[in-house]
Design a protein around this motif. Structure first.
Motif, PDB file in Angstrom:
ATOM      1  N   GLY A 169    -107.039  42.910   9.637  1.00 45.47           N
ATOM      2  CA  GLY A 169    -107.208  42.982   8.191  1.00 45.47           C
ATOM      3  C   GLY A 169    -108.328  43.909   7.775  1.00 45.47           C
ATOM      4  O   GLY A 169    -108.516  44.166   6.576  1.00 45.47           O
ATOM      5  N   GLY A 170    -109.081  44.412   8.759  1.00 46.07           N
ATOM      6  CA  GLY A 170    -110.174  45.333   8.463  1.00 46.07           C
ATOM      7  C   GLY A 170    -109.880  46.731   8.974  1.00 46.07           C
ATOM      8  O   GLY A 170    -108.726  47.145   9.081  1.00 46.07           O
ATOM      9  N   GLY A 171    -110.954  47.449   9.338  1.00 43.21           N
ATOM     10  CA  GLY A 171    -110.811  48.849   9.692  1.00 43.21           C
ATOM     11  C   GLY A 171    -110.808  49.702   8.439  1.00 43.21           C
ATOM     12  O   GLY A 171    -110.605  49.195   7.325  1.00 43.21           O
ATOM     13  N   PRO A 172    -111.029  50.999   8.558  1.00 38.47           N
ATOM     14  CA  PRO A 172    -111.119  51.851   7.365  1.00 38.47           C
ATOM     15  C   PRO A 172    -109.832  51.871   6.554  1.00 38.47           C
ATOM     16  O   PRO A 172    -109.874  51.961   5.326  1.00 38.47           O
ATOM     17  N   LEU A 173    -108.681  51.754   7.217  1.00 39.42           N
ATOM     18  CA  LEU A 173    -107.423  51.866   6.490  1.00 39.42           C
ATOM     19  C   LEU A 173    -107.174  50.649   5.607  1.00 39.42           C
ATOM     20  O   LEU A 173    -106.831  50.779   4.434  1.00 39.42           O
ATOM     21  N   LEU A 174    -107.375  49.439   6.156  1.00 40.05           N
ATOM     22  CA  LEU A 174    -107.124  48.246   5.359  1.00 40.05           C
ATOM     23  C   LEU A 174    -108.315  47.868   4.494  1.00 40.05           C
ATOM     24  O   LEU A 174    -108.161  47.151   3.504  1.00 40.05           O
ATOM     25  N   ASP A 175    -109.515  48.341   4.839  1.00 45.19           N
ATOM     26  CA  ASP A 175    -110.679  48.061   4.003  1.00 45.19           C
ATOM     27  C   ASP A 175    -110.750  49.006   2.820  1.00 45.19           C
ATOM     28  O   ASP A 175    -110.787  48.579   1.662  1.00 45.19           O
ATOM     29  N   MET A 176    -110.764  50.308   3.078  1.00 41.57           N
ATOM     30  CA  MET A 176    -110.905  51.292   2.005  1.00 41.57           C
ATOM     31  C   MET A 176    -109.583  51.901   1.576  1.00 41.57           C
ATOM     32  O   MET A 176    -109.442  52.367   0.443  1.00 41.57           O
ATOM     33  N   GLY A 177    -108.597  51.889   2.467  1.00 41.49           N
ATOM     34  CA  GLY A 177    -107.295  52.452   2.123  1.00 41.49           C
ATOM     35  C   GLY A 177    -106.672  51.882   0.866  1.00 41.49           C
ATOM     36  O   GLY A 177    -106.051  52.637   0.100  1.00 41.49           O
ATOM     37  N   PRO A 178    -106.808  50.566   0.581  1.00 41.99           N
ATOM     38  CA  PRO A 178    -106.215  50.047  -0.651  1.00 41.99           C
ATOM     39  C   PRO A 178    -106.708  50.738  -1.919  1.00 41.99           C
ATOM     40  O   PRO A 178    -105.924  50.933  -2.856  1.00 41.99           O
ATOM     41  N   THR A 223    -110.520  52.750  14.066  1.00 43.70           N
ATOM     42  CA  THR A 223    -111.583  53.082  13.118  1.00 43.70           C
ATOM     43  C   THR A 223    -111.500  54.527  12.626  1.00 43.70           C
ATOM     44  O   THR A 223    -112.382  54.981  11.899  1.00 43.70           O
ATOM     45  N   HIS A 224    -110.461  55.239  12.999  1.00 44.30           N
ATOM     46  CA  HIS A 224    -110.215  56.593  12.487  1.00 44.30           C
ATOM     47  C   HIS A 224    -108.700  56.764  12.371  1.00 44.30           C
ATOM     48  O   HIS A 224    -107.982  56.696  13.372  1.00 44.30           O
ATOM     49  N   VAL A 225    -108.225  56.941  11.147  1.00 43.13           N
ATOM     50  CA  VAL A 225    -106.783  57.030  10.898  1.00 43.13           C
ATOM     51  C   VAL A 225    -106.515  58.240  10.012  1.00 43.13           C
ATOM     52  O   VAL A 225    -107.209  58.456   9.001  1.00 43.13           O
ATOM     53  N   THR A 226    -105.538  59.028  10.392  1.00 41.02           N
ATOM     54  CA  THR A 226    -105.132  60.158   9.565  1.00 41.02           C
ATOM     55  C   THR A 226    -103.610  60.209   9.528  1.00 41.02           C
ATOM     56  O   THR A 226    -102.941  59.743  10.444  1.00 41.02           O
ATOM     57  N   GLY A 227    -103.071  60.741   8.434  1.00 39.90           N
ATOM     58  CA  GLY A 227    -101.622  60.787   8.328  1.00 39.90           C
ATOM     59  C   GLY A 227    -101.138  61.444   7.057  1.00 39.90           C
ATOM     60  O   GLY A 227    -101.927  62.004   6.291  1.00 39.90           O
ATOM     61  N   VAL A 228     -99.819  61.375   6.843  1.00 36.86           N
ATOM     62  CA  VAL A 228     -99.174  61.961   5.672  1.00 36.86           C
ATOM     63  C   VAL A 228     -98.295  60.902   5.016  1.00 36.86           C
ATOM     64  O   VAL A 228     -97.528  60.211   5.699  1.00 36.86           O
ATOM     65  N   LEU A 229     -98.423  60.768   3.710  1.00 38.70           N
ATOM     66  CA  LEU A 229     -97.586  59.884   2.918  1.00 38.70           C
ATOM     67  C   LEU A 229     -96.581  60.728   2.149  1.00 38.70           C
ATOM     68  O   LEU A 229     -96.968  61.665   1.451  1.00 38.70           O
ATOM     69  N   GLU A 230     -95.314  60.398   2.290  1.00 36.60           N
ATOM     70  CA  GLU A 230     -94.277  61.079   1.530  1.00 36.60           C
ATOM     71  C   GLU A 230     -93.868  60.177   0.371  1.00 36.60           C
ATOM     72  O   GLU A 230     -93.269  59.116   0.569  1.00 36.60           O
ATOM     73  N   HIS A 231     -94.213  60.587  -0.842  1.00 37.41           N
ATOM     74  CA  HIS A 231     -93.898  59.800  -2.027  1.00 37.41           C
ATOM     75  C   HIS A 231     -92.425  59.936  -2.377  1.00 37.41           C
ATOM     76  O   HIS A 231     -91.765  60.934  -2.010  1.00 37.41           O
ATOM     77  N   GLU A 232     -91.892  58.955  -3.081  1.00 37.79           N
ATOM     78  CA  GLU A 232     -90.502  59.029  -3.520  1.00 37.79           C
ATOM     79  C   GLU A 232     -90.255  60.243  -4.402  1.00 37.79           C
ATOM     80  O   GLU A 232     -89.137  60.771  -4.460  1.00 37.79           O
ATOM     81  N   SER A 233     -91.291  60.721  -5.063  1.00 39.47           N
ATOM     82  CA  SER A 233     -91.177  61.906  -5.910  1.00 39.47           C
ATOM     83  C   SER A 233     -91.021  63.187  -5.103  1.00 39.47           C
ATOM     84  O   SER A 233     -90.676  64.240  -5.644  1.00 39.47           O
ATOM     85  N   SER A 242    -111.934  56.849   7.851  1.00 38.50           N
ATOM     86  CA  SER A 242    -112.677  56.766   9.103  1.00 38.50           C
ATOM     87  C   SER A 242    -113.990  56.009   8.959  1.00 38.50           C
ATOM     88  O   SER A 242    -114.696  56.147   7.952  1.00 38.50           O
ATOM     89  N   PHE A 243    -114.308  55.212   9.982  1.00 34.73           N
ATOM     90  CA  PHE A 243    -115.639  54.619  10.176  1.00 34.73           C
ATOM     91  C   PHE A 243    -116.387  55.342  11.298  1.00 34.73           C
ATOM     92  O   PHE A 243    -117.376  54.831  11.810  1.00 34.73           O
ATOM     93  N   ASP A 244    -115.929  56.541  11.662  1.00 35.40           N
ATOM     94  CA  ASP A 244    -116.477  57.249  12.826  1.00 35.40           C
ATOM     95  C   ASP A 244    -117.122  58.587  12.473  1.00 35.40           C
ATOM     96  O   ASP A 244    -117.390  59.386  13.378  1.00 35.40           O
ATOM     97  N   VAL A 245    -117.386  58.828  11.200  1.00 38.88           N
ATOM     98  CA  VAL A 245    -117.884  60.145  10.779  1.00 38.88           C
ATOM     99  C   VAL A 245    -119.251  59.981  10.117  1.00 38.88           C
ATOM    100  O   VAL A 245    -119.398  59.239   9.139  1.00 38.88           O
ATOM    101  N   TRP A 246    -120.247  60.708  10.632  1.00 39.90           N
ATOM    102  CA  TRP A 246    -121.595  60.606  10.075  1.00 39.90           C
ATOM    103  C   TRP A 246    -121.725  61.333   8.746  1.00 39.90           C
ATOM    104  O   TRP A 246    -122.442  60.877   7.854  1.00 39.90           O
TER     105      TRP A 246
END
Length: 363
Positions: A169-178, A223-233, A242-246
Motif C-alpha cells: 500500500g506504500g511506495g512512491p507509486l501508491l503513496d504519491m501516485g494518487p 521505490t522507483h517506478v516509471t512508465g506510460v499511461l495511455e488515456h482513453e482520449s 521515486s523514493f531513490d532520487v536525491w
C-alpha cells in the motif's frame, strides 16, 4: 450540518482538523484511535469533539460521515466497518492496498445506498481546476501527451515512523501516485492501458528523525517506478515516481497539446501557478485563476461530499475515481513485473469541474 467522526489521529489528522473547522456545512464531533491517549489529546484541544473508541465511533448516532485517516493497510477494514454501521465514509488515499480489497467496498456502499469518498481532494483546488478550465476551453488545442514526475530520497528523512511508506500500500507509486494520477484523470480523462518498469535502490532504510533515529527497517515494495499511461482520449502520459532520487529538475505535471503546452502546479497542493505556452505566444505566461475552490485545504473533498449527499448529487472525490486510480497504479506495477503492457479494466467519468468562485456549501 453534517457531522464528521475521525478514525486515526496520526500526523495528517491535525491538518484535516484545522481545515475542516473552516469549511461550511461540516463539523468534527468525535475522534478515535487505537491509542486512546492520542484521541483524548485531540479532544482536549478542540471543544465539542469527543474521544471515542473506534467501535463506539462507528455506532455513534451523531456521526454522519466517518473520516478514515488510518495507515493504508487499515483503509479497507475501517471503510468496511463504517459502511456496515450505516455511515458514509471518506478516507485518505489509496482507497485500499489493492483492487481485491477495494472492489467489495464499492459494491457494499452501492447496496447500502451510502457514499465513499477518497483523497486526494487537492485536485479540487485552484491549481488543477484552473488547468482543467483551460483544457476544457481548448487553450492548447487537443491534448496529446503529458509528463508527471515526483522524486525524493525518501520519507524517512522527515517522518518519525516511516515504515508504512515501504510496506504493501506504500511506495512512491501508491503513496504519491494518487495525487498525480487523480490530477491526470481529472485533466485528461481515464486510462485504458499502461506499461512500466520498477525497481528499488535499497533493501533497508534508516529512520532519520524522532526518538527512533538510527533504527533500520526493511523495504517490501518498489521505490522507483516509471512508465506510460495511455488515456482513453489517446493522450500519452510519461510518469516517474521515486523514493531513490536525491535531487532533480523535473516538472510536476506538464500537458502538451496541438496548439500549446500547460505547466500544472504540484498536485499535492491545492493552489499554485498555472503557466501556458501557445503557438502564437512562445514564452511561458502565468494565467489567472479560472476554477477551483479558493483557499482550499485537506477536507474540502469531505465538504464537497457532504454537500452532494444533502442535494442528492454526485460528489467529485468519489470511490469510483479512487478505484480507477488504484487500478491504474496497480496495473502499472503489474506491467513492470510482467514486462508487458497491461489493460486497465476499470474506467470512470471525469468528475464535474469546480467553477470559479465555487463554495462546497453551494456548488
Amino acid at each position: 450540518m453534517t457531522n464528521i467522526g475521525i478514525v486515526g489521529t496520526g500526523v495528517i489528522s491535525g491538518t484535516y482538523l484545522d481545515h475542516l473547522a473552516k469549511l461550511p456545512g461540516v463539523q468534527v464531533v468525535a475522534v478515535a484511535d487505537l491509542d486512546v491517549s492520542r484521541a483524548q489529546a485531540i479532544a482536549d484541544k478542540f471543544p465539542g469533539i469527543r474521544a471515542l473508541s473506534p467501535d463506539d465511533l462507528m455506532t455513534d448516532p451523531d456521526v454522519d460521515i466517518v473520516l478514515n485517516l488510518t495507515i493504508p493497510a487499515a483503509h479497507a477494514p475501517v471503510h468496511r466497518a463504517a459502511l456496515q454501521a450505516g455511515k458514509h465514509v471518506y478516507g485518505e488515499k489509496p482507497l485500499a492496498v489493492d483492487r481485491a480489497e477495494a472492489e467489495p467496498l464499492l459494491k457494499l456502499a452501492a447496496a447500502s445506498d451510502l457514499r465513499i469518498g477518497c483523497a486526494p481532494d487537492t485536485v479540487l483546488g485552484t491549481g488543477t481546476q484552473t488547468a482543467r478550465a483551460l483544457l476544457d476551453r481548448g487553450d492548447i488545442g487537443v491534448p496529446t501527451a503529458a509528463t508527471a514526475s515526483f522524486v525524493t530520497p525518501g520519507h524517512e528523512l522527515w517522518h518519525p515512523a516511516p515504515e508504512f511508506y515501504y510496506q504493501a500500500g506504500g511506495g512512491p507509486l501508491l503513496d504519491m501516485g494518487p495525487y498525480y494520477v487523480t490530477s491526470l484523470v481529472t485533466l485528461l480523462g481515464p486510462v485504458r492501458r499502461v506499461t512500466g518498469r520498477a525497481g528499488r535502490a535499497h533493501d533497508q532504510r534508516k529512520v532519520h528523525t524522532g526518538p527512533r533515529t538510527g533504527q533500520t527497517f526493511g523495504v517490501d515494495v518498489p521505490t522507483h517506478v516509471t512508465g506510460v499511461l495511455e488515456h482513453e482520449s489517446g493522450a500519452l502520459t510519461t510518469v516517474l515516481m521515486s523514493f531513490d532520487v536525491w535531487a532533480a529538475r523535473l516538472p510536476r505535471i506538464e500537458i502538451y497539446g496541438t496548439e500549446g503546452s500547460l505547466s500544472v502546479p504540484d498536485p499535492n497542493a491545492f493552489d499554485g501557478t498555472v503557466e501556458i505556452v501557445t503557438a502564437t505566444n512562445r514564452d511561458w505566461a502565468e494565467v489567472p485563476v479560472a476554477g477551483g475552490y479558493a483557499g482550499a485545504g485537506r477536507g474540502v473533498g469531505v465538504a464537497d461530499m457532504a454537500r452532494a449527499i444533502r442535494l442528492g448529487e454526485p460528489h467529485r472525490a468519489d470511490g469510483a475515481l479512487a478505484y480507477h486510480v488504484l487500478d491504474v497504479l496497480e496495473s502499472l506495477l503489474e506491467a513492470a513485473a510482467q514486462d508487458q503492457p497491461v489493460d486497465v479494466a476499470s474506467t470512470v467519468v471525469r468528475p464535474a469541474a469546480v467553477p470559479l468562485g465555487a463554495s462546497p456549501e453551494s456548488t
